[in-house]
Design a protein around this motif. Sequence first.
Motif, PDB file in Angstrom:
ATOM      1  N   VAL A 281      -3.953  -2.317  36.931  1.00 19.40           N
ATOM      2  CA  VAL A 281      -2.216  -2.556  36.365  1.00 19.40           C
ATOM      3  C   VAL A 281      -2.157  -2.811  35.155  1.00 19.40           C
ATOM      4  O   VAL A 281      -1.302  -3.048  34.351  1.00 19.40           O
ATOM      5  CB  VAL A 281      -2.779  -3.458  37.373  1.00 19.40           C
ATOM      6  CG1 VAL A 281      -0.940  -4.747  37.460  1.00 19.40           C
ATOM      7  CG2 VAL A 281      -2.397  -2.572  39.041  1.00 19.40           C
ATOM      8  N   PHE A 282      -3.994  -3.565  34.908  1.00 21.60           N
ATOM      9  CA  PHE A 282      -3.749  -4.358  33.341  1.00 21.60           C
ATOM     10  C   PHE A 282      -3.346  -2.983  32.449  1.00 21.60           C
ATOM     11  O   PHE A 282      -2.357  -4.074  31.447  1.00 21.60           O
ATOM     12  CB  PHE A 282      -5.429  -5.273  32.999  1.00 21.60           C
ATOM     13  CG  PHE A 282      -5.222  -6.324  32.303  1.00 21.60           C
ATOM     14  CD1 PHE A 282      -4.282  -6.992  31.295  1.00 21.60           C
ATOM     15  CD2 PHE A 282      -6.684  -5.289  31.681  1.00 21.60           C
ATOM     16  CE1 PHE A 282      -4.567  -7.435  30.081  1.00 21.60           C
ATOM     17  CE2 PHE A 282      -6.610  -6.328  29.978  1.00 21.60           C
ATOM     18  CZ  PHE A 282      -5.627  -7.305  29.379  1.00 21.60           C
ATOM     19  N   HIS A 283      -4.191  -2.417  32.846  1.00 21.28           N
ATOM     20  CA  HIS A 283      -4.077  -1.085  30.862  1.00 21.28           C
ATOM     21  C   HIS A 283      -3.179  -1.075  30.881  1.00 21.28           C
ATOM     22  O   HIS A 283      -2.187  -0.247  29.881  1.00 21.28           O
ATOM     23  CB  HIS A 283      -5.067  -0.274  32.098  1.00 21.28           C
ATOM     24  CG  HIS A 283      -5.058   0.805  30.842  1.00 21.28           C
ATOM     25  ND1 HIS A 283      -5.839   0.688  29.588  1.00 21.28           N
ATOM     26  CD2 HIS A 283      -4.563   2.160  29.987  1.00 21.28           C
ATOM     27  CE1 HIS A 283      -5.132   1.405  28.453  1.00 21.28           C
ATOM     28  NE2 HIS A 283      -4.710   2.377  29.017  1.00 21.28           N
ATOM     29  N   VAL A 284      -2.121  -0.577  32.470  1.00 23.06           N
ATOM     30  CA  VAL A 284      -0.194  -0.808  32.249  1.00 23.06           C
ATOM     31  C   VAL A 284       0.030  -1.288  31.615  1.00 23.06           C
ATOM     32  O   VAL A 284       0.413  -0.766  31.155  1.00 23.06           O
ATOM     33  CB  VAL A 284       0.188  -0.103  33.800  1.00 23.06           C
ATOM     34  CG1 VAL A 284       1.244   0.215  33.310  1.00 23.06           C
ATOM     35  CG2 VAL A 284      -0.435   0.945  34.023  1.00 23.06           C
ATOM     36  N   VAL A 285      -0.042  -2.565  31.642  1.00 20.47           N
ATOM     37  CA  VAL A 285       0.891  -3.234  31.224  1.00 20.47           C
ATOM     38  C   VAL A 285       0.741  -3.662  29.576  1.00 20.47           C
ATOM     39  O   VAL A 285       1.106  -3.726  28.751  1.00 20.47           O
ATOM     40  CB  VAL A 285      -0.066  -5.207  31.705  1.00 20.47           C
ATOM     41  CG1 VAL A 285       1.062  -5.588  31.155  1.00 20.47           C
ATOM     42  CG2 VAL A 285       0.459  -4.871  33.227  1.00 20.47           C
ATOM     43  N   ALA A 286      -0.824  -3.452  29.183  1.00 19.81           N
ATOM     44  CA  ALA A 286      -1.354  -3.341  28.035  1.00 19.81           C
ATOM     45  C   ALA A 286      -0.908  -2.182  27.105  1.00 19.81           C
ATOM     46  O   ALA A 286      -0.316  -2.228  25.859  1.00 19.81           O
ATOM     47  CB  ALA A 286      -2.768  -3.254  27.928  1.00 19.81           C
ATOM     48  N   LEU A 287      -0.540  -1.402  27.594  1.00 12.86           N
ATOM     49  CA  LEU A 287      -0.326   0.415  26.929  1.00 12.86           C
ATOM     50  C   LEU A 287       1.620   0.046  27.251  1.00 12.86           C
ATOM     51  O   LEU A 287       2.152   0.360  25.729  1.00 12.86           O
ATOM     52  CB  LEU A 287      -0.074   1.367  27.996  1.00 12.86           C
ATOM     53  CG  LEU A 287      -1.682   2.080  27.512  1.00 12.86           C
ATOM     54  CD1 LEU A 287      -1.616   3.358  28.318  1.00 12.86           C
ATOM     55  CD2 LEU A 287      -1.641   2.812  25.868  1.00 12.86           C
ATOM     56  N   CYS A 288       2.423  -0.675  27.938  1.00  9.77           N
ATOM     57  CA  CYS A 288       3.939  -0.543  27.588  1.00  9.77           C
ATOM     58  C   CYS A 288       4.394  -2.365  27.074  1.00  9.77           C
ATOM     59  O   CYS A 288       4.827  -1.875  25.492  1.00  9.77           O
ATOM     60  CB  CYS A 288       4.280  -1.318  29.189  1.00  9.77           C
ATOM     61  SG  CYS A 288       4.039  -0.330  30.491  1.00  9.77           S
ATOM     62  N   LEU A 289       2.632  -2.544  26.941  1.00  8.99           N
ATOM     63  CA  LEU A 289       3.183  -4.069  25.295  1.00  8.99           C
ATOM     64  C   LEU A 289       2.842  -3.145  24.632  1.00  8.99           C
ATOM     65  O   LEU A 289       3.277  -3.529  23.361  1.00  8.99           O
ATOM     66  CB  LEU A 289       2.215  -5.326  25.285  1.00  8.99           C
ATOM     67  CG  LEU A 289       2.469  -6.495  26.902  1.00  8.99           C
ATOM     68  CD1 LEU A 289       1.241  -7.333  27.064  1.00  8.99           C
ATOM     69  CD2 LEU A 289       4.125  -7.115  26.127  1.00  8.99           C
TER      70      LEU A 289
END
Length: 332
Positions: free
Chosen positions: A269-277
């Motif tokens: 989940v954290f990686h998804v948020v980081a990629l979107c940012l």
Amino acid sequence: MMNSLNCSETDLKPYYAITYTFILIPGLIGNTLALWVFYGYMKETKRAVIFMINLAIADLSQVLSLPLRIFYYLTGTWEFGGALCLFCFYLKYVNMYASIYFLVCISVRRYLFLIYPFKFNDCKRICDVYISIVGWVVVCVGCLPFPLLRLHQQNTTSTSTTTTCFVDLPVQQIELPASIAMMTIAELAGFITPLLIILYCSWKTVLSLKEKNSASHDLGEKKKALKMILTCALVFLICFAPYHISFPLDFFVKTKTIKNGCIQKVISVFHVVALCLASLNSCVDPVIYYFTTDEFRRRLSRQDLQDSIQLHNLSYVRKHSREPLREDTMDY
């Protein structure tokens, strides 16, 4: 029972699709407009315009690949061939590290132009062109491991009826020492060193503002330079810091080094948020240009837009007219 429920897998693809859809139109318009503006005042300023052009090209290249990404994350299938999948996957990382490289170049260029104005005032633009070419080569070569680590795995699963791409590409299994070495090099070269350079430029620029012998004109220039450098640092931290925190963790999840289900879910989940940012950088950079570059705002003003359109129309008429223009119609 509660732990297994909380740690169950969820489909995170819609979040990618929503983010990329949100980025697509502003990123396309903003970076296209930025290239037009920079081309218009290339001869008027030496303040990192070449680096800004390259940054806009890097952002635009990623934006142009977003429709394919949106299609995949909405449908769950990839129907355009393995080569295009790996190219779009590779392009994502090229854009990110090219953006990091040129944000650093912009910060350093503004800092040097401010602190050593006489030395760098006569610096030829060709130097920035060479620096940009070297940067593209280094970034493109340095990002090759990203698709190569998935190339073998993709080939072994190419007979599957549903072709996967992007986040669903499996990662080739490599030994733990090699993984740690790769992660360390990537973090040092791609994030920590650029961050330290930008922070150093910010710090030195702040110190220059405290000099008592600065004239009012110099003080204004220093404030403009500081605003540009600090904005680059802010974008750098917001867009790229979360990704480089999640990147090694996600890699160890994909290679099954981290096996705990709950930890894997949190990291994913954290990686998804980081990629979107990180992708958000493509539509944030044009905002930087507007609020930190006087020439950018001036050229986007109503009067400059009208003058540019009139000049373009006049040039078009002169170029395509079969009759020579009379002297009394020439616009001097």
